[in-house]
Scaffold this motif. Sequence first.
Motif, PDB file in Angstrom:
ATOM      1  N   ILE A 158       0.838  -1.211   0.000  1.00 21.25           N
ATOM      2  CA  ILE A 158       0.000   0.000   0.000  1.00 21.25           C
ATOM      3  C   ILE A 158       0.870   1.258   0.000  1.00 21.25           C
ATOM      4  O   ILE A 158       0.639   2.197  -0.767  1.00 21.25           O
ATOM      5  CB  ILE A 158      -0.947  -0.002   1.219  1.00 21.25           C
ATOM      6  CG1 ILE A 158      -1.914  -1.178   1.123  1.00 21.25           C
ATOM      7  CG2 ILE A 158      -1.714   1.321   1.309  1.00 21.25           C
ATOM      8  CD1 ILE A 158      -2.668  -1.463   2.397  1.00 21.25           C
ATOM      9  N   VAL A 159       1.892   1.260   0.870  1.00 16.60           N
ATOM     10  CA  VAL A 159       2.747   2.449   0.958  1.00 16.60           C
ATOM     11  C   VAL A 159       3.504   2.661  -0.356  1.00 16.60           C
ATOM     12  O   VAL A 159       3.676   3.790  -0.819  1.00 16.60           O
ATOM     13  CB  VAL A 159       3.715   2.336   2.156  1.00 16.60           C
ATOM     14  CG1 VAL A 159       4.786   3.413   2.106  1.00 16.60           C
ATOM     15  CG2 VAL A 159       2.932   2.446   3.461  1.00 16.60           C
ATOM     16  N   ALA A 160       3.911   1.576  -0.988  1.00 13.73           N
ATOM     17  CA  ALA A 160       4.624   1.691  -2.258  1.00 13.73           C
ATOM     18  C   ALA A 160       3.735   2.333  -3.322  1.00 13.73           C
ATOM     19  O   ALA A 160       4.209   3.003  -4.233  1.00 13.73           O
ATOM     20  CB  ALA A 160       5.093   0.316  -2.729  1.00 13.73           C
ATOM     21  N   ALA A 331      13.450   7.965   3.683  1.00 11.98           N
ATOM     22  CA  ALA A 331      14.322   7.290   2.717  1.00 11.98           C
ATOM     23  C   ALA A 331      14.154   7.877   1.311  1.00 11.98           C
ATOM     24  O   ALA A 331      15.122   8.048   0.576  1.00 11.98           O
ATOM     25  CB  ALA A 331      14.052   5.792   2.706  1.00 11.98           C
ATOM     26  N   VAL A 332      12.897   8.213   0.963  1.00 12.89           N
ATOM     27  CA  VAL A 332      12.654   8.783  -0.358  1.00 12.89           C
ATOM     28  C   VAL A 332      13.325  10.158  -0.454  1.00 12.89           C
ATOM     29  O   VAL A 332      13.982  10.496  -1.431  1.00 12.89           O
ATOM     30  CB  VAL A 332      11.130   8.915  -0.614  1.00 12.89           C
ATOM     31  CG1 VAL A 332      10.847   9.762  -1.836  1.00 12.89           C
ATOM     32  CG2 VAL A 332      10.510   7.533  -0.774  1.00 12.89           C
ATOM     33  N   HIS A 333      13.198  10.916   0.618  1.00  7.38           N
ATOM     34  CA  HIS A 333      13.685  12.289   0.632  1.00  7.38           C
ATOM     35  C   HIS A 333      15.208  12.355   0.782  1.00  7.38           C
ATOM     36  O   HIS A 333      15.885  13.058   0.061  1.00  7.38           O
ATOM     37  CB  HIS A 333      12.984  12.994   1.790  1.00  7.38           C
ATOM     38  CG  HIS A 333      13.339  14.435   1.952  1.00  7.38           C
ATOM     39  ND1 HIS A 333      12.583  15.297   2.688  1.00  7.38           N
ATOM     40  CD2 HIS A 333      14.369  15.161   1.502  1.00  7.38           C
ATOM     41  CE1 HIS A 333      13.128  16.493   2.666  1.00  7.38           C
ATOM     42  NE2 HIS A 333      14.222  16.434   1.966  1.00  7.38           N
ATOM     43  N   ARG A 334      15.738  11.598   1.742  1.00  4.74           N
ATOM     44  CA  ARG A 334      17.169  11.764   2.070  1.00  4.74           C
ATOM     45  C   ARG A 334      18.086  10.810   1.327  1.00  4.74           C
ATOM     46  O   ARG A 334      19.270  11.057   1.203  1.00  4.74           O
ATOM     47  CB  ARG A 334      17.385  11.563   3.573  1.00  4.74           C
ATOM     48  CG  ARG A 334      16.776  12.706   4.285  1.00  4.74           C
ATOM     49  CD  ARG A 334      16.840  12.754   5.738  1.00  4.74           C
ATOM     50  NE  ARG A 334      15.925  13.822   6.097  1.00  4.74           N
ATOM     51  CZ  ARG A 334      16.298  15.020   6.541  1.00  4.74           C
ATOM     52  NH1 ARG A 334      17.542  15.279   6.772  1.00  4.74           N
ATOM     53  NH2 ARG A 334      15.394  15.942   6.786  1.00  4.74           N
ATOM     54  N   MET A 335      17.543   9.650   0.905  1.00  9.42           N
ATOM     55  CA  MET A 335      18.429   8.707   0.235  1.00  9.42           C
ATOM     56  C   MET A 335      18.073   8.606  -1.250  1.00  9.42           C
ATOM     57  O   MET A 335      18.623   7.771  -1.965  1.00  9.42           O
ATOM     58  CB  MET A 335      18.327   7.323   0.893  1.00  9.42           C
ATOM     59  CG  MET A 335      18.832   7.324   2.342  1.00  9.42           C
ATOM     60  SD  MET A 335      18.052   6.045   3.349  1.00  9.42           S
ATOM     61  CE  MET A 335      18.837   4.601   2.702  1.00  9.42           C
ATOM     62  N   HIS A 341      11.306   0.880  -3.586  1.00  7.53           N
ATOM     63  CA  HIS A 341      12.505   0.385  -2.919  1.00  7.53           C
ATOM     64  C   HIS A 341      12.514   0.788  -1.458  1.00  7.53           C
ATOM     65  O   HIS A 341      12.850  -0.013  -0.580  1.00  7.53           O
ATOM     66  CB  HIS A 341      13.757   0.922  -3.623  1.00  7.53           C
ATOM     67  CG  HIS A 341      13.859   0.446  -5.042  1.00  7.53           C
ATOM     68  ND1 HIS A 341      14.693   1.003  -5.967  1.00  7.53           N
ATOM     69  CD2 HIS A 341      13.203  -0.542  -5.689  1.00  7.53           C
ATOM     70  CE1 HIS A 341      14.561   0.391  -7.130  1.00  7.53           C
ATOM     71  NE2 HIS A 341      13.643  -0.551  -6.979  1.00  7.53           N
ATOM     72  N   ALA A 342      12.139   2.038  -1.199  1.00  7.02           N
ATOM     73  CA  ALA A 342      12.142   2.530   0.184  1.00  7.02           C
ATOM     74  C   ALA A 342      11.186   1.696   1.035  1.00  7.02           C
ATOM     75  O   ALA A 342      11.519   1.281   2.158  1.00  7.02           O
ATOM     76  CB  ALA A 342      11.739   3.996   0.220  1.00  7.02           C
ATOM     77  N   ALA A 343       9.985   1.422   0.489  1.00 10.08           N
ATOM     78  CA  ALA A 343       8.998   0.673   1.262  1.00 10.08           C
ATOM     79  C   ALA A 343       9.487  -0.756   1.507  1.00 10.08           C
ATOM     80  O   ALA A 343       9.372  -1.293   2.621  1.00 10.08           O
ATOM     81  CB  ALA A 343       7.646   0.676   0.540  1.00 10.08           C
ATOM     82  N   GLY A 344      10.047  -1.367   0.470  1.00  4.13           N
ATOM     83  CA  GLY A 344      10.545  -2.737   0.618  1.00  4.13           C
ATOM     84  C   GLY A 344      11.694  -2.814   1.601  1.00  4.13           C
ATOM     85  O   GLY A 344      11.754  -3.704   2.461  1.00  4.13           O
ATOM     86  N   PHE A 345      12.593  -1.852   1.509  1.00  2.00           N
ATOM     87  CA  PHE A 345      13.766  -1.806   2.375  1.00  2.00           C
ATOM     88  C   PHE A 345      13.342  -1.604   3.839  1.00  2.00           C
ATOM     89  O   PHE A 345      13.707  -2.376   4.738  1.00  2.00           O
ATOM     90  CB  PHE A 345      14.630  -0.635   1.865  1.00  2.00           C
ATOM     91  CG  PHE A 345      15.850  -0.343   2.648  1.00  2.00           C
ATOM     92  CD1 PHE A 345      16.830  -1.313   2.823  1.00  2.00           C
ATOM     93  CD2 PHE A 345      16.048   0.933   3.197  1.00  2.00           C
ATOM     94  CE1 PHE A 345      17.986  -1.017   3.547  1.00  2.00           C
ATOM     95  CE2 PHE A 345      17.194   1.223   3.912  1.00  2.00           C
ATOM     96  CZ  PHE A 345      18.164   0.244   4.098  1.00  2.00           C
ATOM     97  N   ALA A 346      12.495  -0.585   4.087  1.00  9.82           N
ATOM     98  CA  ALA A 346      12.050  -0.312   5.456  1.00  9.82           C
ATOM     99  C   ALA A 346      11.252  -1.504   5.986  1.00  9.82           C
ATOM    100  O   ALA A 346      11.432  -1.935   7.141  1.00  9.82           O
ATOM    101  CB  ALA A 346      11.203   0.956   5.500  1.00  9.82           C
TER     102      ALA A 346
END
Length: 445
Positions: A158-160, A331-335, A341-346
């Motif tokens: 959902i977040v992705a 993660a989206v903003h700073r990395m 990817h951010a959602a999967g990683f977190a």
Amino acid sequence: MDQREQWASRHGFILATIGAAVGLGNIWRFSYVAGENGGAVFLFLYLLCVLFIGLPIVIAELALGRRAQGDVVAAFEHQGDQSLWRYVGWLGVVGAIAILSYYAVIAGWALKYFVGAATGTLWSKAAEGYGGYFKTFIANTGEPIAWQAAMLGASVYIVAGGVHKGIETVNRWLMPLLAIIIVVLAVFSLSLPGSAKGLEFLFAPDWSVMAKPGVYVAALGQAFFSLGVGMAVFVTYGSYMPRNFPLLTSAVGIAIGDTLFAIVAGMAIFPAVFAFDIDPTAGPELTFITLPQIFLQMPGGTLAGAVFFFLLSAAALTSMVSLLEVPVAIAVHRMSLRRWHAAGFAGTIIFLLGIPSAMSFGLLANIKIGRHGILDAIDAGVSNFLLPVAGILIVFYVGWKLERSIALGETELGEGWLGICWYWLVRSVAPLAISVILLQSASAM
Ligand code: PHE
């Protein structure tokens, strides 16, 4: 170039914030904490905490987020200086990850019960009793982890999908449905013979409970947990809010929606508990051991049970989504990661961090932190300590560090009496009340 997403509609935004607030806290946690702390008096203290501490913080968090139009760390950097305040933002991120790690485990239990109730396997387990059923299930190593992974996987998905297409859409569908379900369940429960005693427990105060030292911190911790404040969620959701959305109406909507949901859930659970002569002080097991027993004895109870555990899983999911969005936004903003990817990683990190909690009733049952097992210790530490401390820091920032004109302007309160009341609550009453309650609970330990 800023390509930040925004909520598409006010309506969708409010439902998403109510979705964040309404979760396991309103059903699983509210019923057992109210049950352990004498019912009506707890409810009364909890309402005071929501009104005078929780609501002012919701307003402050949304305002900080909307002002920053960036992640939660940016919200505390917004004065331009790189002061230590930005660590309050990071504390929120750590807190959201900590909560989500064990929250996903309990949400997984709810999902297992929903699937069991819908397919009928839950009802055929009655011979061994639900105490045995539940304890065997959570003592198992693989199964709770698999259900935890399923709930986290759904949240990642959902977040992705993004703020509008993912989060807003899911909440727009689920939240009205959940409101209908909980009202229907309450009406059903109230129609049981002997249900009046449950209402009495929830609404007729026995003031002697006020002498119990633990009841104050329980009410405060529950107010923080249930609203979802202190944890960067409303700062993050507020940052996707267009300037023309009404901040105050939204904050009041969140507080009222969340509180009503908890009360109606209490009206669904306690009448049934008393109608079947069951002890309301069962603790965290109330939802998973006591309720299935009741559903089984109730006319139409197996359907009611399936609907109830659907409600519990779906409410948990919308809160998990809000918690996951906090590190994902960072993660989206700073990395500069993509959302997927951010959602999967977190999600993966949070899943790994949650495994000890999932195993804390089985292989790791002997590990105790104080008196508690791993999951219970993290829950108590986060709700009764981390959230209130983060709450104090947030109100300090807004009340003492931000300029008065900015604080009152950003919240749209202005210098009218409402604004002055809010400012006074944020500057003095809230930090003082939280500190006193924390000190009192520390000295009672
Ligand atoms: N408020 C959610 C609940 O009641 C849990 C939550 C806590 C969500 C903190 C966001 C932040 O279940």
